[in-house]
Design an enzyme around this catalytic site. Structure first.
Site, PDB file in Angstrom:
ATOM      1  N   CYS A   1       3.347  -3.344  -1.281  1.00 38.15           N
ATOM      2  CA  CYS A   1       4.337  -4.602  -1.077  1.00 38.15           C
ATOM      3  C   CYS A   1       4.637  -4.468   0.517  1.00 38.15           C
ATOM      4  O   CYS A   1       4.844  -5.610   1.154  1.00 38.15           O
ATOM      5  CB  CYS A   1       5.540  -4.351  -1.664  1.00 38.15           C
ATOM      6  SG  CYS A   1       5.152  -4.687  -3.416  1.00 38.15           S
ATOM      7  N   ASP A   2       4.728  -3.463   1.048  1.00 31.45           N
ATOM      8  CA  ASP A   2       5.367  -3.252   2.455  1.00 31.45           C
ATOM      9  C   ASP A   2       3.946  -3.779   3.291  1.00 31.45           C
ATOM     10  O   ASP A   2       4.369  -4.712   4.045  1.00 31.45           O
ATOM     11  CB  ASP A   2       5.741  -1.515   2.922  1.00 31.45           C
ATOM     12  CG  ASP A   2       5.752  -1.385   4.164  1.00 31.45           C
ATOM     13  OD1 ASP A   2       6.884  -0.926   4.599  1.00 31.45           O
ATOM     14  OD2 ASP A   2       4.703  -1.608   5.309  1.00 31.45           O
TER      15      ASP A   2
END
Length: 172
Positions: free
Chosen positions: A65-66
């Site tokens: 997600c980062d």
């Protein structure tokens, strides 16, 4: 009753159930209510007239997600003001703000689905077992028609960044 879709996605190989419809290119994008912060909500009409790239991430505090949000932040700088790049997760708005500050995210607007989960249910990405939104990508044209959709089959995999960006560029 909300539609339940089984056998379409996994998390680390284990089956998960997605709630809501499976949207297709050509569909009218459903409206949603998301939190910009704890008090301010936004909906689809707040981005009227813009191309929208909606990047859905289960939680910004995870590696994929980062990376996904950082990648779209970089791409957003080149797409210009005609494009709204949104990242949707169920992280609380102040956690999103903290993460963006620490990561230097300044081009992507992070929006939280924590309160109503209306985005997750409307776009068919709410994971019943985890109450998180499944990783996915949606590109909407200026009239809110869906032109690109990617529902990932495995939550821990990366989306097809290049195809999503090409879908946006095709609309410019």
């Amino acid at each position: 009753m909300t539609e339940q879709r089984t056998g379409v996605a996994t998390f680390k190989g284990s089956p998960i159930t997605l709630l809501g419809p499976q949207l297709q290119p050509g569909d009218k994008a459903p409206d949603f209510t998301l939190n910009k912060n704890l008090l301010e909500e936004v909906s689809l009409k707040d981005f009227a007239g813009k191309i929208k790239l909606i990047s859905v991430a289960p939680s910004l505090d995870t590696g994929v997600c980062d990376a996904q949000t950082r990648r779209f932040n970089t791409e957003a700088a080149e797409l210009g003001d005609q494009v709204a790049v949104l990242t949707v997760s169920v992280d609380l708005p102040f956690a999103q703000a903290r993460w963006c500050g620490a990561a230097g995210i300044d081009r992507v607007l992070t929006l939280s689905d924590y309160k109503q989960r209306s985005f997750g249910q409307s776009y068919g990405v709410l994971i019943q077992e985890l109450q998180l939104d499944m990783r996915s990508i949606f590109v909407l044209d200026q009239n809110d028609k869906i032109v690109y959709v990617e529902y990932l089959k495995e939550m821990s995999e990366h989306p097809d960044y290049d195809s999503a960006i090409q879908a946006v560029k095709h609309l410019l």
